[in-house]
Design an enzyme around this catalytic site. Structure first.
Site, PDB file in Angstrom:
ATOM      1  N   GLY A 493      47.976  32.451  24.759  1.00  0.00           N
ATOM      2  CA  GLY A 493      48.466  33.038  26.001  1.00  0.00           C
ATOM      3  C   GLY A 493      47.529  34.080  26.548  1.00  0.00           C
ATOM      4  N   ALA A 533      40.801  39.769  15.895  1.00  0.00           N
ATOM      5  CA  ALA A 533      39.794  40.827  15.985  1.00  0.00           C
ATOM      6  C   ALA A 533      39.156  40.907  17.381  1.00  0.00           C
ATOM      7  CB  ALA A 533      38.717  40.648  14.908  1.00  0.00           C
ATOM      8  N   SER A 534      39.916  40.587  18.405  1.00  0.00           N
ATOM      9  CA  SER A 534      39.414  40.695  19.791  1.00  0.00           C
ATOM     10  C   SER A 534      38.045  40.031  19.932  1.00  0.00           C
ATOM     11  CB  SER A 534      39.336  42.167  20.207  1.00  0.00           C
ATOM     12  OG  SER A 534      40.596  42.767  20.092  1.00  0.00           O
ATOM     13  N   ARG A 535      37.906  38.833  19.343  1.00  0.00           N
ATOM     14  CA  ARG A 535      36.595  38.242  19.192  1.00  0.00           C
ATOM     15  C   ARG A 535      36.265  37.115  20.176  1.00  0.00           C
ATOM     16  NH1 ARG A 535      36.310  33.426  16.862  1.00  0.00           N
ATOM     17  NH2 ARG A 535      34.267  33.823  15.961  1.00  0.00           N
ATOM     18  N   GLY A 725      35.435  42.783  23.676  1.00  0.00           N
ATOM     19  CA  GLY A 725      36.800  42.328  23.399  1.00  0.00           C
ATOM     20  C   GLY A 725      37.829  43.186  24.106  1.00  0.00           C
ATOM     21  N   VAL A 726      39.028  42.599  24.340  1.00  0.00           N
ATOM     22  CA  VAL A 726      40.070  43.410  24.984  1.00  0.00           C
ATOM     23  C   VAL A 726      41.482  43.054  24.505  1.00  0.00           C
ATOM     24  CG1 VAL A 726      40.477  41.967  27.023  1.00  0.00           C
ATOM     25  CG2 VAL A 726      40.675  44.458  27.210  1.00  0.00           C
ATOM     26  N   GLY A 727      41.602  42.069  23.632  1.00  0.00           N
ATOM     27  CA  GLY A 727      42.937  41.613  23.233  1.00  0.00           C
ATOM     28  C   GLY A 727      43.771  42.689  22.560  1.00  0.00           C
ATOM     29  N   GLU A 728      43.157  43.394  21.642  1.00  0.00           N
ATOM     30  CA  GLU A 728      43.934  44.361  20.866  1.00  0.00           C
ATOM     31  C   GLU A 728      43.976  45.771  21.461  1.00  0.00           C
ATOM     32  OE1 GLU A 728      43.417  43.255  16.357  1.00  0.00           O
ATOM     33  OE2 GLU A 728      41.571  42.939  17.452  1.00  0.00           O
TER      34      GLU A 728
END
Ligand code: FES
Ligand code: FES
Lengths: 770, 154
Positions: A493, A533-535, A725-728
């Protein structure tokens, strides 16, 4: 890369979102296979018990096809979050300490048997019969890790008689200076004990799996996991099955947030399919999710900071006790990574720490978004705020004194490629109205008090050099000038397919509408570690860039032949290959591609490119968070009025996606801070908060009245098109920012998550009585 | 268990099917009619993921017996687009980035449909209050509310 971007930086909607809007998108619970059976799991009633199970009655129930227990499994120990992810820094592997079904129950909810039946109701009826036919020999159990580590505590695994399978220390670049001296030289020392709670990822789609085995012994597994390729490898080991005969299919996934780094239902479902030689579907109930999945690992943290009068950090010590659960899974890394985030964030000359992991008779500690970072910053940034108050300094000013800059050593031990954390702090402070509001109860009343608080963080873009890193991508052109982008980063998502399409389109010079993603099957894609890991943007992004550059080269070489030019003199824009010096001389990408495939030149081939990438760098995303709260001093209830997250994620490949990630992070961080309270019944070890009524995640009315996301949007030198990265990062500092705002409003703090109204009231009472 | 006949309409199509009396509307839609766009999460009326419209009113299909839908008109997410044209709510959700994992989205969009049918120009506060029972773990609701406003204005 000075030219204007055509795809990167645009607010583009990922194509398949349309399928989610119409209900066409298929999630694992929606999969239906011919002749499919239903699987169900029997979970242990007791926190610690030996048992025997009489299968006779369940097997005799019409419609029941098979019943399995530990005796029927291959008895190859495995690690549900994949032991074969070597920590490159230490070479250590995760422990393999569990079986597909338990030999001994180690927590309430531990899977001890499973059935496959013709339909769900029959499977449930069989589970009820089995439940009645288990003979338990109940053993003493231990819930709290601090008790588990005491001598004489019940032994959970024979191989680990002190319940302490692993201890971690900080890596050498973070164990520096002399702590004792550092604290002695400090003008102020602040310390406290913090509880970092067990947060449930609470994705709406429950854990589920469909598995089938064909007559060639090929296993196909539909699984909503985040790490499809490593998962396939672990399955191969667990069943002693060649990985070439396993295909892991990841359809649409209803949220992950770290939970799907572990396999929960999959091994059991595959086991049932192997036994019955029929497709089997196994879908957890939400209650099973709440009581059995690997949630955010809880910890007890003792944090101690030493500061100079001017607010410079001079010493930091972090000691962690990690609440592991019945098996270790990701908790094995959880405490160590906490030290890395915590000690790696601010500049500090004297640092050290330790972490002890304990087995406990509880569900497992796993990973959730931020993995250790929200936990450790909950402690550190409260102490920073406390130090500011005691030293009479402003937190914004003091934080700016301690932030690291490009070239300094990052949390991962590598040099910081870029950081715009100071911009995050300054812009965030401006947006929340820091100067006008801090310490002023602005807009508040006598009983409804207002305050502002802040927090900051540094995270990672992928796990290099701490864990394995590697992603691959393929681009192939179709004869209409469109291209397939073949990748497998997982897509829970995060719209990563869309962002990666933007990278491909930018390199190829074609429209992002002409990029069609093929993903979600291990047998059709190159190895990709997966989504954690926002990878994905940082690592898979580079793999896509390389694949696209290769395909572009092939395209230009072929076009050069057709145009009788040299490739270096050509460029591509808007789907047209043109001569740079004479833009009128051009040919469409479609024509070049079609000619290459179908043309009669005797040199037919598909124009394509492949990229594999291992980053030997790690550009850290950074962020600053600002909360404005109103605390009702009569009820202790906190309302978050405004929240500002300012993030430095390098170049935002798709600003809409970045905002979405950060806005969602606010919901999860606010829940972590204020409402999400996971509780065990101390008498039984059972989960006392096994549904959304007792475990409350924020609904729309619980959100801040205003949420503002500020994207700094300055490119990083190493990320693909400058992205990090920006997910976490979205959720890391939310809870401490809220707590610091509460302190600004009413002058009290609590150190245990979540911040409960009754704890605030109690603290207010204590303060009043002083 | 003895089955009963259920007559109802789903997305405009009349159905006459046999159902077991204890079956929920959610089970019938997902398992019997293969309309898997309607999701199931908590199955206890706590999350809103299973929301459908029954005679235009939002209902939790996990907590409603299928037989209670007798002679009623059900709208599921599959019935929102008409003649291949997406509904303005779907367009709003797509354009505003209101869909991340998409698991809450069918229920959420139907909830907004019910709201806009009742109140074509809701304020942010009214939207927030209306979707209080629909949990989303991905978006923080910000873009969902934007999408609802965009749909109202479309
Ligand atoms: S599934 Fe019906 S309310 Fe949650
Ligand atoms: S979009 Fe994932 S739950 Fe709402």
């Amino acid at each position: 890369m000075n030219k204007e971007f055509t795809a990167v930086g645009k607010r583009i909607t990922q194509k398949d979102v349309v399928l989610k809007a119409t209900g066409e998108a298929i999630f694992v619970p929606d999969v239906k296979l011919q002749g499919q059976l239903w699987g169900k799991i029997l979970h242990s009633k007791y926190a610690h018990a030996k048992f025997t199970i009489d299968k006779t009655r369940a097997l005799a129930l019409p419609g029941v096809v098979c019943v399995i227990t530990y005796e029927d499994t291959p008895k190859i120990p495995y690690c549900r979050s994949f032991r074969d992810m070597p920590m490159t820094a230490s070479g250590q592997l995760q422990h393999s300490d569990e079986f597909i079904l338990a030999d001994k129950a180690r927590f309430v909810g531990d899977p001890i048997a499973a059935v496959a039946a013709v339909d769900e109701k029959t499977a449930e009826a069989a589970i009820e019969l089995l439940e009645a036919d288990v003979k338990y020999e109940v053993l003493p159990f231990v819930i709290d890790p601090r008790d588990a580590l005491k001598p004489g505590a019940p032994v959970i695994h024979d191989y680990s008689p002190n319940n302490n399978p692993v201890n971690s220390t900080p890596p050498p670049w973070l164990a520096i200076g002399d702590l004792e001296k550092g604290f002695a030289e400090s003008d102020l020392v602040v310390e406290d004990n913090f509880y970092c709670s067990r947060q449930i990822q609470s994705h709406l789609e429950t854990q589920s799996c469909c598995a089938t085995v064909d007559s060639n012994n090929k296993i196909t597994v539909y699984s909503p996991n985040q790490l499809a390729h490593p998962f396939r490898r672990e399955l191969g080991k667990m069943f002693n099955h060649p990985v070439g005969k396993i295909n892991v299919v990841t359809p649409y996934v209803g949220g992950s947030f770290g939970c799907r780094l572990s396999c929960h239902t999959e091994p059991i479902c595959v086991m049932l399919a192997l036994k019955t030689r029929k497709p089997v579907k196994l879908v957890n109930s939400k209650e099973e999710d709440f009581t059995t999945i690997d949630a955010r690992t809880p910890h007890y943290l003792h944090a101690k900071l030493g500061l100079k009068k001017d607010g410079t950090l001079h010493a930091m010590e972090l000691n962690v006790t990690t609440w592991g659960g019945g098996y270790v899974s990701r908790a094995m890394l959880a405490g160590g990574i906490m030290l890395i985030w915590g000690l790696g964030h601010y500049r500090c000359p004297n640092m050290n720490g330790s972490c002890k992991l304990a087995y406990t008779n509880t569900p497992l500690g796993g990973a959730m978004r931020g993995f250790g970072n929200p936990e450790v910053m909950w402690g550190i940034d409260q102490l920073m705020d406390r130090a500011c108050v005691e030293l009479g300094l402003d937190p914004v000013e003091m934080t700016l004194k301690n932030t690291k800059h490009a070239g300094e050593t990052c949390n991962t031990g590598l040099p910081i490629e870029s950081t715009y954390i100071d911009d995050c702090i300054n812009e965030g402070a401006k947006a929340i109205g820091w100067k006008e509001k801090r310490g002023k109860n602005k807009g508040g009343t006598k009983t409804l008090k207002r305050g502002v608080g802040m927090s900051t963080m540094t995270h990672c873009s992928g796990a290099w050099p701490l864990l394995l890193e590697h992603s691959g991508a393929i681009i192939k052109f179709n004869e209409d000038g469109s291209a397939n982008l073949i990748i497998n980063p997982g897509s829970p998502g995060t719209h990563i397919y869309g962002s990666l399409s933007q990278v491909a389109a930018e390199v190829l010079g074609i429209s992002v509408d002409d990029i069609y993603v093929v993903a979600g099957e291990t047998e059709k894609t190159l190895f990709d570690l997966g989504s954690h890991a926002s990878r994905s943007m940082y690592v898979t992004g580079h793999a896509v860039r390389i694949a696209a550059e290769e395909a572009r080269k092939e395209l230009l070489a072929y076009a050069a032949k057709m145009l009788a030019e040299t490739p270096d003199d050509l460029d591509i824009k808007d789907g047209q290959v043109f001569v740079k010096a004479n833009p009128g001389k051009k040919i469409s990408v479609a024509k070049v591609s079609a000619t290459a495939i179908y043309g009669a030149r005797g040199d037919g081939h598909t124009i394509s490119g492949k990229g594999c990438f291992v980053p030997h760098h790690n550009s850290p995303p950074t962020a600053a968070y600002f909360a404005e709260v109103e605390v009702d001093t009569e009820t202790g209830v906190t309302k978050v009025l405004n929240f500002v997250s300012a993030v430095d994620c390098g170049k935002a490949i798709n600003p809409m996606t970045v905002e979405g990630q950060c806005e969602g992070g606010v919901q999860q961080g606010l829940g972590y801070g204020l409402t999400e309270d996971y509780v065990f019944n101390p008498a039984t070890g059972a989960t006392a908060t096994g549904n959304f009524t007792t475990y409350k995640i924020p609904g729309a009315p619980d959100m801040p009245l205003e949420t503002k996301i500020i994207i700094i949007d300055k490119p990083d030198p190493k990320g693909p098109f400058g992205a990090k990265g920006v997910g976490e990062p979205g959720l890391v500092g939310i809870a401490p920012a809220i707590m610091n705002a509460i302190h600004d409003a009413v002058g009290v703090r609590v150190t245990d998550l979540p911040i409960k109204p009754e704890a605030i009231l109690k603290a207010l009472k204590e303060k009043a009585s002083k | 268990m003895k089955k009963e006949i259920l007559n109802f309409k789903v997305n405009g199509t009349p159905y006459e099917i046999e159902v077991e009396p204890q079956m929920t509307l959610n089970e019938v839609l997902r398992e019997q009619l293969n309309l898997t766009g309607t999701k199931i999460s908590c199955a206890e009326g706590e999350c809103g993921a299973c929301t459908v419209l029954v005679d235009g009113k939002p209902e939790l299909s996990c907590s409603m017996l299928a037989l209670a839908a007798r002679d009623k008109d059900i709208t599921t997410i599959e019935g929102l687009a008409k003649d291949g044209e997406l509904h303005k709510i779907q367009k709003g959700f797509i354009e505003k980035g209101a869909i991340q994992c998409g698991f809450c989205s069918p229920g959420m969009m139907l909830m907004i449909k019910a709201l806009l049918d009742e109140n074509p120009n809701p304020t942010k506060e009214e939207i927030t209050a209306y979707i209080a029972g629909n949990l989303c773990r991905c978006t923080g609701y910000v873009k969902i509310i934007d999408a609802a406003k965009a749909a109202a204005e479309a």
